[in-house]
Motif scaffolding. Sequence first.
Motif, PDB file in Angstrom:
ATOM      1  N   PHE A   1      59.256  73.661 -22.529  1.00  0.00           N
ATOM      2  CA  PHE A   1      59.288  72.805 -23.761  1.00  0.00           C
ATOM      3  C   PHE A   1      58.194  72.689 -24.527  1.00  0.00           C
ATOM      4  N   TYR A   2      56.919  72.947 -23.837  1.00  0.00           N
ATOM      5  CA  TYR A   2      55.861  73.106 -24.673  1.00  0.00           C
ATOM      6  C   TYR A   2      55.965  74.384 -25.787  1.00  0.00           C
ATOM      7  N   GLN A   3      56.272  75.216 -25.096  1.00  0.00           N
ATOM      8  CA  GLN A   3      56.259  76.659 -25.833  1.00  0.00           C
ATOM      9  C   GLN A   3      57.461  76.493 -27.034  1.00  0.00           C
ATOM     10  N   GLY A   4      58.646  75.891 -26.460  1.00  0.00           N
ATOM     11  CA  GLY A   4      59.556  75.607 -27.484  1.00  0.00           C
ATOM     12  C   GLY A   4      59.044  74.647 -28.590  1.00  0.00           C
ATOM     13  N   ILE A   5      58.410  73.531 -28.223  1.00  0.00           N
ATOM     14  CA  ILE A   5      57.926  72.903 -29.385  1.00  0.00           C
ATOM     15  C   ILE A   5      56.795  73.506 -30.063  1.00  0.00           C
ATOM     16  N   GLY A   6      55.929  74.366 -29.562  1.00  0.00           N
ATOM     17  CA  GLY A   6      55.028  75.093 -30.431  1.00  0.00           C
ATOM     18  C   GLY A   6      55.768  75.973 -31.209  1.00  0.00           C
ATOM     19  N   PHE A   7      56.760  76.684 -30.999  1.00  0.00           N
ATOM     20  CA  PHE A   7      57.415  77.793 -31.595  1.00  0.00           C
ATOM     21  C   PHE A   7      58.384  76.982 -32.815  1.00  0.00           C
ATOM     22  N   PHE A   8      58.625  75.728 -32.604  1.00  0.00           N
ATOM     23  CA  PHE A   8      59.424  74.985 -33.894  1.00  0.00           C
ATOM     24  C   PHE A   8      58.290  74.524 -34.653  1.00  0.00           C
ATOM     25  N   VAL A   9      57.235  73.919 -34.273  1.00  0.00           N
ATOM     26  CA  VAL A   9      56.378  73.257 -35.206  1.00  0.00           C
ATOM     27  C   VAL A   9      55.608  74.564 -36.118  1.00  0.00           C
TER      28      VAL A   9
ATOM     29  N   ASP B   1      55.344  93.181 -30.811  1.00  0.00           N
ATOM     30  CA  ASP B   1      54.163  92.543 -31.311  1.00  0.00           C
ATOM     31  C   ASP B   1      54.324  91.288 -31.932  1.00  0.00           C
ATOM     32  N   ARG B   2      55.210  91.065 -32.758  1.00  0.00           N
ATOM     33  CA  ARG B   2      55.612  89.844 -33.345  1.00  0.00           C
ATOM     34  C   ARG B   2      55.929  88.559 -32.520  1.00  0.00           C
ATOM     35  N   LEU B   3      56.536  89.025 -31.175  1.00  0.00           N
ATOM     36  CA  LEU B   3      56.767  87.984 -30.604  1.00  0.00           C
ATOM     37  C   LEU B   3      55.672  87.489 -29.697  1.00  0.00           C
ATOM     38  N   TRP B   4      54.704  88.449 -29.210  1.00  0.00           N
ATOM     39  CA  TRP B   4      53.515  88.542 -28.606  1.00  0.00           C
ATOM     40  C   TRP B   4      52.611  87.501 -29.593  1.00  0.00           C
ATOM     41  N   LEU B   5      52.478  87.709 -30.803  1.00  0.00           N
ATOM     42  CA  LEU B   5      51.678  86.997 -31.729  1.00  0.00           C
ATOM     43  C   LEU B   5      52.043  85.561 -32.007  1.00  0.00           C
ATOM     44  N   ARG B   6      53.424  85.417 -31.915  1.00  0.00           N
ATOM     45  CA  ARG B   6      53.970  84.105 -32.109  1.00  0.00           C
ATOM     46  C   ARG B   6      53.845  83.271 -30.763  1.00  0.00           C
ATOM     47  N   LEU B   7      53.943  83.988 -29.415  1.00  0.00           N
ATOM     48  CA  LEU B   7      53.485  83.315 -28.259  1.00  0.00           C
ATOM     49  C   LEU B   7      52.145  82.918 -28.362  1.00  0.00           C
ATOM     50  N   PHE B   8      51.192  83.756 -28.846  1.00  0.00           N
ATOM     51  CA  PHE B   8      49.864  83.295 -28.715  1.00  0.00           C
ATOM     52  C   PHE B   8      49.601  81.954 -29.700  1.00  0.00           C
ATOM     53  N   HIS B   9      50.284  82.050 -30.670  1.00  0.00           N
ATOM     54  CA  HIS B   9      50.154  80.841 -31.842  1.00  0.00           C
ATOM     55  C   HIS B   9      50.876  79.491 -31.118  1.00  0.00           C
ATOM     56  N   ALA B  10      51.999  79.731 -30.559  1.00  0.00           N
ATOM     57  CA  ALA B  10      52.538  78.605 -29.669  1.00  0.00           C
ATOM     58  C   ALA B  10      51.886  77.778 -28.678  1.00  0.00           C
ATOM     59  N   TRP B  11      51.175  78.823 -27.964  1.00  0.00           N
ATOM     60  CA  TRP B  11      50.121  78.027 -27.041  1.00  0.00           C
ATOM     61  C   TRP B  11      49.344  77.073 -27.659  1.00  0.00           C
ATOM     62  N   LEU B  12      48.662  77.328 -28.904  1.00  0.00           N
ATOM     63  CA  LEU B  12      47.684  76.565 -29.593  1.00  0.00           C
ATOM     64  C   LEU B  12      48.095  75.581 -30.585  1.00  0.00           C
ATOM     65  N   TRP B  13      49.527  75.248 -30.455  1.00  0.00           N
ATOM     66  CA  TRP B  13      49.994  74.279 -31.687  1.00  0.00           C
ATOM     67  C   TRP B  13      49.236  73.137 -31.822  1.00  0.00           C
ATOM     68  N   PRO B  14      49.054  72.425 -30.643  1.00  0.00           N
ATOM     69  CA  PRO B  14      48.267  71.231 -30.899  1.00  0.00           C
ATOM     70  C   PRO B  14      46.930  71.280 -31.673  1.00  0.00           C
ATOM     71  N   ALA B  15      46.390  72.363 -31.732  1.00  0.00           N
ATOM     72  CA  ALA B  15      45.047  72.868 -32.225  1.00  0.00           C
ATOM     73  C   ALA B  15      45.418  72.853 -33.761  1.00  0.00           C
ATOM     74  N   TYR B  16      46.435  73.572 -34.031  1.00  0.00           N
ATOM     75  CA  TYR B  16      46.763  73.687 -35.481  1.00  0.00           C
ATOM     76  C   TYR B  16      47.304  72.334 -36.262  1.00  0.00           C
ATOM     77  N   LEU B  17      47.823  71.577 -35.305  1.00  0.00           N
ATOM     78  CA  LEU B  17      48.487  70.419 -35.836  1.00  0.00           C
ATOM     79  C   LEU B  17      46.884  69.399 -36.253  1.00  0.00           C
ATOM     80  N   MET B  18      46.028  69.478 -35.123  1.00  0.00           N
ATOM     81  CA  MET B  18      44.834  68.649 -35.398  1.00  0.00           C
ATOM     82  C   MET B  18      44.070  69.390 -36.827  1.00  0.00           C
TER      83      MET B  18
END
Length: 146
Positions: free
Chosen positions: A96-104, A123-140
């Motif tokens: 769910f953390y990853q799902g929220i990251g993908f959505f946000v 490669d697109r999925l791999w890049l999106r996965l990387f960004h989804a791990w770090l979604w709280p940092a993007y919100l901050m």
Amino acid sequence: MDTRDLATLLLLAFCGYLAYRLIRWLWPIYEQRKELTTFEMLDRAIMSPMEEQQRQATKYGSRSRTLTIHLVNLGLLLAWMYYAPASKLVFWSLFFYQGIGFFVLNRAGVPTASDLTGLNMNDRLWLRLFHAWLWPAYLMHKFLQK
């Protein structure tokens, strides 16, 4: 099925794979054969794997960024796979953390279209996965900018 038959099938599959890789490597050079001399064709055939390695090493912009994306994704996915069988709660919470990251990040437009230009679907999925791990940092980061 006899072990000899299995060995024959494995050998056939291996030879087919090698033929595929060889044709995939030489086909672009073969397409340009009318414009090249024999020595130029040999030079391109020798340089082709090195050019592909250079392109793969810098596909996300730079070598360091590509290496960072690969190491972070691989490390976190391996940790998830190691700890997830022990607890269903860990598995589903990270899912769910990853799902929220993908959505946000999809709503925020991260990664941008220019970041995804020239990348294949994996490669697109791999890049999106990387960004989804770090979604709280993007919100901050977004909240601190305002």
